[in-house]
Enzyme design. Structure first.
Site, PDB file in Angstrom:
ATOM      1  N   LYS A   4       0.858  -1.184   0.000  1.00  0.00           N
ATOM      2  CA  LYS A   4       0.000   0.000   0.000  1.00  0.00           C
ATOM      3  C   LYS A   4       0.896   1.238   0.000  1.00  0.00           C
ATOM      4  O   LYS A   4       1.764   1.393   0.865  1.00  0.00           O
ATOM      5  CB  LYS A   4      -0.858  -0.013   1.267  1.00  0.00           C
ATOM      6  CG  LYS A   4      -2.316   0.236   1.006  1.00  0.00           C
ATOM      7  CD  LYS A   4      -3.057   0.011   2.300  1.00  0.00           C
ATOM      8  CE  LYS A   4      -4.471   0.473   2.195  1.00  0.00           C
ATOM      9  NZ  LYS A   4      -5.101   0.549   3.506  1.00  0.00           N
TER      10      LYS A   4
HETATM   11  C1  E4P Z   1      -8.372   0.928   3.724  1.00  0.00           C
HETATM   12  O1  E4P Z   1      -7.648   0.658   2.805  1.00  0.00           O
HETATM   13  C2  E4P Z   1      -8.316   2.213   4.422  1.00  0.00           C
HETATM   14  O2  E4P Z   1      -7.091   2.374   5.073  1.00  0.00           O
HETATM   15  C3  E4P Z   1      -9.452   2.331   5.377  1.00  0.00           C
HETATM   16  O3  E4P Z   1     -10.625   1.871   4.738  1.00  0.00           O
HETATM   17  C4  E4P Z   1      -9.634   3.739   5.934  1.00  0.00           C
HETATM   18  O4  E4P Z   1     -10.831   3.777   6.663  1.00  0.00           O
HETATM   19  P1  E4P Z   1     -11.174   4.981   7.688  1.00  0.00           P
HETATM   20  O5  E4P Z   1     -11.390   6.216   6.863  1.00  0.00           O
HETATM   21  O6  E4P Z   1     -12.418   4.536   8.373  1.00  0.00           O
HETATM   22  O7  E4P Z   1      -9.994   5.114   8.587  1.00  0.00           O
END
Ligand code: E4P
Length: 215
Positions: A83
């Protein structure tokens, strides 16, 4: 639409995996920090539970450092997806890693032009953050729809992960927008299985059955 689980909690992942409908897992530094455990250890445990893409995020912010951090991470397991945050450095790192055959999930995407740049850099996945866009008073799902239209139009193979999902309605809307994947917090996944009429229906079926079961 594939379901990924959006958590670094191994117990939640084990529970959800038993449903047989989980296709992958996404983590981020906040989710890992919440567990208070060693990063690589958690990621390795997750790969042993779910046989699908497992996103692990780099901490570096400079392209060359992201690449240096990503390479050994990717070697932990063939299902690891790196990521990378959506910045100019992130796009540079994505271009390098993608050419090396390392799958990248470009994260913190809030617009269609960001997603387009990620696809052009060869990202395997892009993650538009629905909930956080909604929080700002805009419509997160509109961004997903725009990205889907553009990717289809130009036949990009980059898969769209509807991320920052907060409600079961987000899941429905992501599916209607034809997102490839929705990444779900455990609680939202479990909520999405429920309906009050299902519970009432079971109660009634059992009560009716009870009336005749001794006959
Ligand atoms: C996933 O890839 C993201 O990091 C995650 O969905 C972020 O979610 P949030 O906005 O609830 O922290």
């Amino acid at each position: 639409m594939k379901y990924f689980l959006d958590t670094a909690n191994v117990d939640e992942i084990k529970q959800a995996a038993q449903l047989g409908i989980i296709d992958g897992v996404t983590t981020n530094p906040s989710l890992i920090a919440k567990e208070g455990r060693n990063f690589e250890e958690v990621i390795k445990e997750i790969t042993a539970i779910v046989d699908g893409p497992i996103s692990a995020e780099v901490i570096a912010t400079k392209a060359d450092e992201m690449v240096t951090e990503a390479r050994p991470l990717a070697k932990l397991h063939p299902n690891i997806v790196i990521k990378i945050p959506m910045t100019a450095d992130g796009i540079r790192a994505t271009s390098i890693l993608s050419k090396e055959g390392i799958a990248v999930n470009v994260t913190l995407v809030f617009s269609a032009t960001q997603a387009l740049a990620a696809a052009k850099a060869g990202a395997a996945f892009v993650s538009p953050f629905i909930g956080r866009i909604d929080d700002m008073g805009a419509d997160g799902m509109e961004v997903v729809k725009e990205i889907m239209t553009i990717f289809k139009q130009y036949d990009y193979q980059t898969q769209v992960i509807a991320a920052s999902i907060r409600t079961r309605n987000h899941i429905k809307m992501a599916a209607l927008a034809q997102a490839d994947i929705a990444t779900l917090p455990y609680k939202v996944l479990m909520d999405s299985l429920k309906h009050p009429l299902t519970d009432l229906g079971i109660e009634k079926f059992l009560a009716d059955w009870e009336k005749v079961s001794n006959k």
